[in-house]
Design a protein around this motif. Sequence first.
Motif, PDB file in Angstrom:
ATOM      1  N   ARG A  10      -2.659 -10.078   5.108  1.00 55.48           N
ATOM      2  CA  ARG A  10      -3.375  -8.703   5.467  1.00 55.48           C
ATOM      3  C   ARG A  10      -2.445  -8.233   6.511  1.00 55.48           C
ATOM      4  O   ARG A  10      -1.801  -8.847   7.461  1.00 55.48           O
ATOM      5  CB  ARG A  10      -4.725  -9.196   6.370  1.00 55.48           C
ATOM      6  N   GLN A  11      -2.450  -6.933   6.605  1.00 54.64           N
ATOM      7  CA  GLN A  11      -1.492  -6.141   7.559  1.00 54.64           C
ATOM      8  C   GLN A  11      -1.760  -6.445   8.980  1.00 54.64           C
ATOM      9  O   GLN A  11      -0.815  -6.579   9.631  1.00 54.64           O
ATOM     10  CB  GLN A  11      -1.717  -4.630   7.463  1.00 54.64           C
ATOM     11  N   VAL A  12      -3.043  -6.623   9.387  1.00 55.00           N
ATOM     12  CA  VAL A  12      -3.424  -6.796  10.855  1.00 55.00           C
ATOM     13  C   VAL A  12      -3.062  -8.471  11.160  1.00 55.00           C
ATOM     14  O   VAL A  12      -2.432  -8.392  12.436  1.00 55.00           O
ATOM     15  CB  VAL A  12      -4.940  -7.111  10.825  1.00 55.00           C
ATOM     16  N   ASN A  13      -2.764  -9.472  10.245  1.00 53.12           N
ATOM     17  CA  ASN A  13      -2.080 -10.634  10.589  1.00 53.12           C
ATOM     18  C   ASN A  13      -0.574 -10.510  10.741  1.00 53.12           C
ATOM     19  O   ASN A  13       0.047 -11.273  11.582  1.00 53.12           O
ATOM     20  CB  ASN A  13      -2.380 -11.603   9.385  1.00 53.12           C
ATOM     21  N   LEU A  37       9.854  -3.084  -2.590  1.00 52.74           N
ATOM     22  CA  LEU A  37       9.831  -4.578  -2.239  1.00 52.74           C
ATOM     23  C   LEU A  37       8.147  -5.296  -2.156  1.00 52.74           C
ATOM     24  O   LEU A  37       8.254  -6.442  -2.367  1.00 52.74           O
ATOM     25  CB  LEU A  37      10.623  -4.860  -0.754  1.00 52.74           C
ATOM     26  N   ILE A  38       7.471  -4.352  -1.592  1.00 52.86           N
ATOM     27  CA  ILE A  38       6.161  -4.679  -1.592  1.00 52.86           C
ATOM     28  C   ILE A  38       5.126  -3.717  -2.150  1.00 52.86           C
ATOM     29  O   ILE A  38       5.651  -2.433  -2.395  1.00 52.86           O
ATOM     30  CB  ILE A  38       5.710  -4.969  -0.124  1.00 52.86           C
ATOM     31  N   SER A  39       3.729  -4.228  -2.117  1.00 53.15           N
ATOM     32  CA  SER A  39       2.841  -3.247  -2.462  1.00 53.15           C
ATOM     33  C   SER A  39       1.743  -3.419  -1.523  1.00 53.15           C
ATOM     34  O   SER A  39       1.560  -4.432  -0.919  1.00 53.15           O
ATOM     35  CB  SER A  39       2.316  -3.177  -3.731  1.00 53.15           C
ATOM     36  N   LYS A  40       1.001  -2.308  -1.130  1.00 52.37           N
ATOM     37  CA  LYS A  40      -0.123  -2.508  -0.156  1.00 52.37           C
ATOM     38  C   LYS A  40      -1.360  -1.858  -0.926  1.00 52.37           C
ATOM     39  O   LYS A  40      -1.469  -0.922  -1.541  1.00 52.37           O
ATOM     40  CB  LYS A  40      -0.189  -1.414   1.055  1.00 52.37           C
ATOM     41  N   LEU A  41      -2.386  -2.792  -0.935  1.00 46.61           N
ATOM     42  CA  LEU A  41      -3.755  -2.379  -1.401  1.00 46.61           C
ATOM     43  C   LEU A  41      -4.672  -2.305  -0.340  1.00 46.61           C
ATOM     44  O   LEU A  41      -4.859  -3.053   0.633  1.00 46.61           O
ATOM     45  CB  LEU A  41      -4.238  -3.631  -2.118  1.00 46.61           C
ATOM     46  N   ARG A  42      -5.559  -0.903  -0.305  1.00 46.19           N
ATOM     47  CA  ARG A  42      -6.518  -0.894   0.830  1.00 46.19           C
ATOM     48  C   ARG A  42      -7.819  -1.393   0.264  1.00 46.19           C
ATOM     49  O   ARG A  42      -8.127  -1.429  -0.864  1.00 46.19           O
ATOM     50  CB  ARG A  42      -6.597   0.912   0.881  1.00 46.19           C
ATOM     51  N   MET A  43      -8.248  -2.291   0.858  1.00 50.39           N
ATOM     52  CA  MET A  43      -9.575  -2.926   0.824  1.00 50.39           C
ATOM     53  C   MET A  43     -10.324  -2.818   1.994  1.00 50.39           C
ATOM     54  O   MET A  43     -10.340  -3.260   3.233  1.00 50.39           O
ATOM     55  CB  MET A  43      -9.302  -4.459   0.811  1.00 50.39           C
ATOM     56  N   GLY A  44     -11.408  -1.764   1.951  1.00 54.33           N
ATOM     57  CA  GLY A  44     -12.303  -1.420   2.942  1.00 54.33           C
ATOM     58  C   GLY A  44     -11.246  -0.818   3.968  1.00 54.33           C
ATOM     59  O   GLY A  44     -10.800   0.359   3.863  1.00 54.33           O
ATOM     60  N   ARG A  45     -11.492  -1.268   5.341  1.00 59.68           N
ATOM     61  CA  ARG A  45     -10.880  -0.744   6.505  1.00 59.68           C
ATOM     62  C   ARG A  45      -9.476  -1.470   6.682  1.00 59.68           C
ATOM     63  O   ARG A  45      -8.814  -1.235   7.658  1.00 59.68           O
ATOM     64  CB  ARG A  45     -11.480  -0.542   7.572  1.00 59.68           C
ATOM     65  N   GLU A  46      -8.630  -2.365   5.676  1.00 57.35           N
ATOM     66  CA  GLU A  46      -7.679  -3.102   5.935  1.00 57.35           C
ATOM     67  C   GLU A  46      -6.710  -2.949   4.809  1.00 57.35           C
ATOM     68  O   GLU A  46      -7.278  -2.583   3.679  1.00 57.35           O
ATOM     69  CB  GLU A  46      -8.066  -4.366   6.371  1.00 57.35           C
ATOM     70  N   ASN A  47      -5.516  -3.233   4.962  1.00 56.04           N
ATOM     71  CA  ASN A  47      -4.600  -3.307   4.076  1.00 56.04           C
ATOM     72  C   ASN A  47      -4.111  -4.927   3.733  1.00 56.04           C
ATOM     73  O   ASN A  47      -3.843  -5.503   4.318  1.00 56.04           O
ATOM     74  CB  ASN A  47      -3.166  -2.621   4.195  1.00 56.04           C
ATOM     75  N   ILE A  48      -4.060  -5.105   2.447  1.00 50.50           N
ATOM     76  CA  ILE A  48      -3.578  -6.327   1.867  1.00 50.50           C
ATOM     77  C   ILE A  48      -2.176  -5.868   1.541  1.00 50.50           C
ATOM     78  O   ILE A  48      -1.781  -5.154   0.763  1.00 50.50           O
ATOM     79  CB  ILE A  48      -4.402  -6.700   0.698  1.00 50.50           C
TER      80      ILE A  48
END
Length: 66
Positions: A10-13, A37-48
């Motif tokens: 999780r981006q917050v981590n 290099l990476i991908s970001k997935l929006r899940m609710g109010r956070e990014n994975i």
Amino acid sequence: MLQDNGGRMRQVNIVDETGWSKSKVSMLLSDMEDDGLISKLRMGRENIVSLSGQEPEATRSALDDE
């Protein structure tokens, strides 16, 4: 860091573990995503955040396996 955490976090981590600001982490991750290099997935109010090739199965296209 992503490799040490199974390829996903999780981006917050990432913010918590680096001690960097949310905006700095977001900017660096966006640059990494632009470079493939990476991908970001929006899940609710956070990014994975996932290493390329480590994305959750449900987010991959059926054409990715061809």
